[in-house]
Design a protein around this motif. Structure first.
Motif, PDB file in Angstrom:
ATOM      1  N   PRO A   2       0.965  -1.144   0.193  1.00 46.22           N
ATOM      2  CA  PRO A   2       0.014  -0.034  -0.034  1.00 46.22           C
ATOM      3  C   PRO A   2       0.899   1.190   0.095  1.00 46.22           C
ATOM      4  O   PRO A   2       2.252   1.381   0.287  1.00 46.22           O
ATOM      5  CB  PRO A   2      -0.969  -0.145   1.460  1.00 46.22           C
ATOM      6  CG  PRO A   2       0.064  -1.024   2.307  1.00 46.22           C
ATOM      7  CD  PRO A   2       0.781  -1.983   1.204  1.00 46.22           C
ATOM      8  N   PRO A   3       0.225   2.316  -0.325  1.00 40.59           N
ATOM      9  CA  PRO A   3       0.826   3.596  -0.125  1.00 40.59           C
ATOM     10  C   PRO A   3       1.460   3.906   1.197  1.00 40.59           C
ATOM     11  O   PRO A   3       1.327   3.331   2.231  1.00 40.59           O
ATOM     12  CB  PRO A   3      -0.120   4.963  -0.637  1.00 40.59           C
ATOM     13  CG  PRO A   3      -0.863   3.977  -1.047  1.00 40.59           C
ATOM     14  CD  PRO A   3      -1.030   2.632  -0.679  1.00 40.59           C
ATOM     15  N   ARG A   4       2.844   4.897   1.169  1.00 38.29           N
ATOM     16  CA  ARG A   4       3.263   5.058   2.380  1.00 38.29           C
ATOM     17  C   ARG A   4       2.518   5.450   3.482  1.00 38.29           C
ATOM     18  O   ARG A   4       2.723   4.979   4.770  1.00 38.29           O
ATOM     19  CB  ARG A   4       4.456   6.060   2.142  1.00 38.29           C
ATOM     20  CG  ARG A   4       5.388   6.195   3.488  1.00 38.29           C
ATOM     21  CD  ARG A   4       6.438   7.143   3.219  1.00 38.29           C
ATOM     22  NE  ARG A   4       7.479   6.479   2.203  1.00 38.29           N
ATOM     23  CZ  ARG A   4       8.225   5.743   2.503  1.00 38.29           C
ATOM     24  NH1 ARG A   4       8.430   5.399   3.839  1.00 38.29           N
ATOM     25  NH2 ARG A   4       8.852   5.179   1.544  1.00 38.29           N
ATOM     26  N   THR A   5       1.468   5.942   3.260  1.00 38.88           N
ATOM     27  CA  THR A   5       0.570   6.785   4.354  1.00 38.88           C
ATOM     28  C   THR A   5      -0.379   5.352   4.963  1.00 38.88           C
ATOM     29  O   THR A   5      -0.725   5.327   5.964  1.00 38.88           O
ATOM     30  CB  THR A   5      -0.408   7.567   3.738  1.00 38.88           C
ATOM     31  OG1 THR A   5      -1.158   7.059   2.656  1.00 38.88           O
ATOM     32  CG2 THR A   5       0.395   8.934   3.598  1.00 38.88           C
ATOM     33  N   PRO A   8       1.642  -0.381   7.402  1.00 40.66           N
ATOM     34  CA  PRO A   8       1.889  -0.828   9.033  1.00 40.66           C
ATOM     35  C   PRO A   8       3.052  -0.777   9.493  1.00 40.66           C
ATOM     36  O   PRO A   8       4.208  -0.760   8.822  1.00 40.66           O
ATOM     37  CB  PRO A   8       1.172  -2.042   8.991  1.00 40.66           C
ATOM     38  CG  PRO A   8       1.396  -2.654   7.615  1.00 40.66           C
ATOM     39  CD  PRO A   8       1.287  -1.480   6.662  1.00 40.66           C
ATOM     40  N   LEU A   9       3.368  -0.598  10.691  1.00 34.31           N
ATOM     41  CA  LEU A   9       4.608  -0.743  11.243  1.00 34.31           C
ATOM     42  C   LEU A   9       5.245  -1.967  11.182  1.00 34.31           C
ATOM     43  O   LEU A   9       4.582  -2.886  11.176  1.00 34.31           O
ATOM     44  CB  LEU A   9       4.335  -0.360  12.742  1.00 34.31           C
ATOM     45  CG  LEU A   9       4.084   1.142  13.114  1.00 34.31           C
ATOM     46  CD1 LEU A   9       3.918   1.455  14.595  1.00 34.31           C
ATOM     47  CD2 LEU A   9       4.952   2.257  12.612  1.00 34.31           C
ATOM     48  N   HIS A  10       6.556  -2.234  11.063  1.00 29.53           N
ATOM     49  CA  HIS A  10       7.447  -3.592  10.574  1.00 29.53           C
ATOM     50  C   HIS A  10       6.861  -4.455  12.186  1.00 29.53           C
ATOM     51  O   HIS A  10       6.609  -5.638  11.799  1.00 29.53           O
ATOM     52  CB  HIS A  10       8.974  -3.292  10.928  1.00 29.53           C
ATOM     53  CG  HIS A  10       9.226  -2.274   9.759  1.00 29.53           C
ATOM     54  ND1 HIS A  10      10.646  -2.101   9.577  1.00 29.53           N
ATOM     55  CD2 HIS A  10       8.483  -1.828   8.571  1.00 29.53           C
ATOM     56  CE1 HIS A  10      10.807  -1.519   8.379  1.00 29.53           C
ATOM     57  NE2 HIS A  10       9.667  -1.164   7.932  1.00 29.53           N
ATOM     58  N   PHE A 222       0.641 -12.401  -1.110  1.00 33.46           N
ATOM     59  CA  PHE A 222       1.143 -12.280   0.176  1.00 33.46           C
ATOM     60  C   PHE A 222       1.534 -10.935   0.448  1.00 33.46           C
ATOM     61  O   PHE A 222       1.217 -10.470   1.462  1.00 33.46           O
ATOM     62  CB  PHE A 222       2.551 -13.116   0.217  1.00 33.46           C
ATOM     63  CG  PHE A 222       3.037 -13.261   1.357  1.00 33.46           C
ATOM     64  CD1 PHE A 222       2.992 -13.758   2.720  1.00 33.46           C
ATOM     65  CD2 PHE A 222       4.321 -12.164   1.625  1.00 33.46           C
ATOM     66  CE1 PHE A 222       3.461 -13.935   3.687  1.00 33.46           C
ATOM     67  CE2 PHE A 222       4.894 -12.361   2.980  1.00 33.46           C
ATOM     68  CZ  PHE A 222       4.740 -12.907   4.030  1.00 33.46           C
ATOM     69  N   ARG A 223       2.137 -10.217  -0.284  1.00 33.38           N
ATOM     70  CA  ARG A 223       2.734  -8.648  -0.189  1.00 33.38           C
ATOM     71  C   ARG A 223       1.423  -7.930  -0.125  1.00 33.38           C
ATOM     72  O   ARG A 223       1.359  -6.825   0.553  1.00 33.38           O
ATOM     73  CB  ARG A 223       3.358  -8.351  -1.302  1.00 33.38           C
ATOM     74  CG  ARG A 223       4.650  -8.697  -1.566  1.00 33.38           C
ATOM     75  CD  ARG A 223       5.397  -8.496  -2.811  1.00 33.38           C
ATOM     76  NE  ARG A 223       6.728  -8.820  -2.823  1.00 33.38           N
ATOM     77  CZ  ARG A 223       7.601  -8.533  -3.796  1.00 33.38           C
ATOM     78  NH1 ARG A 223       7.204  -8.130  -5.005  1.00 33.38           N
ATOM     79  NH2 ARG A 223       9.096  -9.007  -3.618  1.00 33.38           N
ATOM     80  N   THR A 224       0.257  -8.151  -0.614  1.00 32.67           N
ATOM     81  CA  THR A 224      -0.882  -7.426  -0.729  1.00 32.67           C
ATOM     82  C   THR A 224      -1.679  -7.652   0.871  1.00 32.67           C
ATOM     83  O   THR A 224      -2.229  -7.115   1.670  1.00 32.67           O
ATOM     84  CB  THR A 224      -1.834  -7.688  -1.799  1.00 32.67           C
ATOM     85  OG1 THR A 224      -0.923  -7.208  -2.956  1.00 32.67           O
ATOM     86  CG2 THR A 224      -3.174  -6.611  -1.693  1.00 32.67           C
ATOM     87  N   TYR A 225      -1.822  -9.336   1.016  1.00 28.34           N
ATOM     88  CA  TYR A 225      -2.798  -9.681   2.010  1.00 28.34           C
ATOM     89  C   TYR A 225      -2.337  -9.373   3.385  1.00 28.34           C
ATOM     90  O   TYR A 225      -2.878  -8.695   4.257  1.00 28.34           O
ATOM     91  CB  TYR A 225      -2.947 -11.007   1.909  1.00 28.34           C
ATOM     92  CG  TYR A 225      -3.788 -11.777   2.985  1.00 28.34           C
ATOM     93  CD1 TYR A 225      -5.248 -11.578   2.949  1.00 28.34           C
ATOM     94  CD2 TYR A 225      -3.393 -12.478   3.900  1.00 28.34           C
ATOM     95  CE1 TYR A 225      -6.061 -11.860   4.082  1.00 28.34           C
ATOM     96  CE2 TYR A 225      -4.398 -13.274   4.778  1.00 28.34           C
ATOM     97  CZ  TYR A 225      -5.644 -12.651   4.621  1.00 28.34           C
ATOM     98  OH  TYR A 225      -6.412 -13.197   5.683  1.00 28.34           O
ATOM     99  N   VAL A 226      -1.093  -9.568   3.715  1.00 24.82           N
ATOM    100  CA  VAL A 226      -0.558  -9.276   5.151  1.00 24.82           C
ATOM    101  C   VAL A 226      -0.690  -8.083   5.574  1.00 24.82           C
ATOM    102  O   VAL A 226      -1.280  -7.657   6.668  1.00 24.82           O
ATOM    103  CB  VAL A 226       0.910  -9.856   5.324  1.00 24.82           C
ATOM    104  CG1 VAL A 226       1.525  -9.550   6.664  1.00 24.82           C
ATOM    105  CG2 VAL A 226       0.817 -11.475   4.916  1.00 24.82           C
ATOM    106  N   PRO A 227      -0.138  -7.074   4.842  1.00 26.95           N
ATOM    107  CA  PRO A 227      -0.225  -5.579   5.135  1.00 26.95           C
ATOM    108  C   PRO A 227      -1.979  -5.206   5.393  1.00 26.95           C
ATOM    109  O   PRO A 227      -2.179  -4.402   6.169  1.00 26.95           O
ATOM    110  CB  PRO A 227       0.503  -4.855   4.197  1.00 26.95           C
ATOM    111  CG  PRO A 227       1.433  -5.724   3.500  1.00 26.95           C
ATOM    112  CD  PRO A 227       0.691  -6.887   3.436  1.00 26.95           C
TER     113      PRO A 227
END
Length: 284
Positions: A2-5, A8-10, A222-227
């Motif tokens: 997602p965009p930077r805004t 989520p935090l690491h 994976f890159r989309t779902y987890v965040p």
């Protein structure tokens, strides 16, 4: 991603990874596996290891040894919270006009003002608003969890609990907007929509095509779902799930929820398949 805004935090991502996939490895990950999963989420190795170190120092991650190999498990308290949150994440209960209100009235001595901050933060995280300095309010559906959470944190000795009706005449919608920061919450829902709603159509088209997903597709899932799941988890608790009749016109929560549920239904399985492949390759 997602965009930077909307990133989520690491540390939040780490908790989500354990909640989703830790059960596949007995509740712990090898350090190399955890670093590899974070790398697939766009976090470099140095930042990943720094995040793990911070979580260990806070007692959120617990170090283990398995045949001389370093592993980390998520604290049981944190994992219990993650597991117990599933129902509100996917099916939060919205109150109805005329339902009773829950009130938490609290008083903390000045010498323990840090505990006052903790108490307010816990209540806010459970969807409570504030009628006055020491009076928190929420729909009746929030009270059981609030009592449990404050007891677990040793904060219930400062609080008293009540259930009641709102008796003042007039439009309660105006009062609700003073008790909760609904403008901020609505903007956060709008940000989520901006980040994820447009992604639903191409994933739906892939799903409808009925073709097997490639390894690259599973990585993308994976890159989309987890965040996305990590970001969504905050909403059912920040949002008090008030009756729609009490909320501003054009309230964005239903639209955001639909975007989340659509992508969750499509992405969960391929994201898990990618995680399975990665964990096997790292001997995790």
């Amino acid at each position: 991603m997602p965009p930077r805004t909307q990133r989520p935090l690491h540390q939040q991502l780490v908790v989500t990874l354990y909640g989703l996939y830790g059960g596949k490895t007995g509740g712990s990950f090898r350090v190399a596996a955890l670093v590899a999963m974070l790398a697939d989420l766009g976090i470099d190795e140095q930042a990943a290891r720094s995040t793990v170190s911070r979580l260990k120092s806070k007692g959120i991650l617990l170090s283990q040894r398995d045949d001389g190999v370093a592993r980390y498990a998520l604290s049981g308290d944190v994992l219990d919270i993650f597991d117990s949150d599933d129902k509100p994440i996917f099916a939060p209960e919205r109150s109805k006009p005329g339902d009773p209100w829950s009130l938490v009235v609290f008083s903390v001595p000045e010498a323990e003002r840090n505990r006052r901050y903790e108490l307010r933060a816990e209540l806010t995280s459970l969807g409570f608003g504030f009628v006055a300095a020491g009076v928190a309010i929420a729909p009746s559906t929030a009270m059981d969890q609030a009592m449990k959470r404050l007891a677990e944190r040793g904060l219930d000795r400062y609080a008293e609990y009540f259930s009641g009706d709102y008796l003042k005449c007039g439009d309660i919608r105006g009062q609700v907007s003073q008790w909760w920061d609904l403008e901020l919450l609505d903007r956060q829902y709008s940000d989520f929509i901006d980040s994820y709603e447009a992604l639903a159509r191409p994933w739906q088209e892939r799903a409808q095509a009925g073709q097997p997903l490639s390894a690259a597709d599973r990585l993308d899932a994976f890159r989309t779902y987890v965040p996305m799941l990590t970001l969504w988890r905050k909403f059912p608790y920040r949002d008090p799930n008030l009756p729609l009749e009490y909320l501003p016109a054009g309230w964005q929560a239903p639209r955001a929820k639909q975007a989340f549920l659509t992508l969750h239904g499509i992405l969960r399985a391929p994201a898990e398949a990618h995680a399975d492949d990665l964990l096997r390759s790292r001997g995790a």
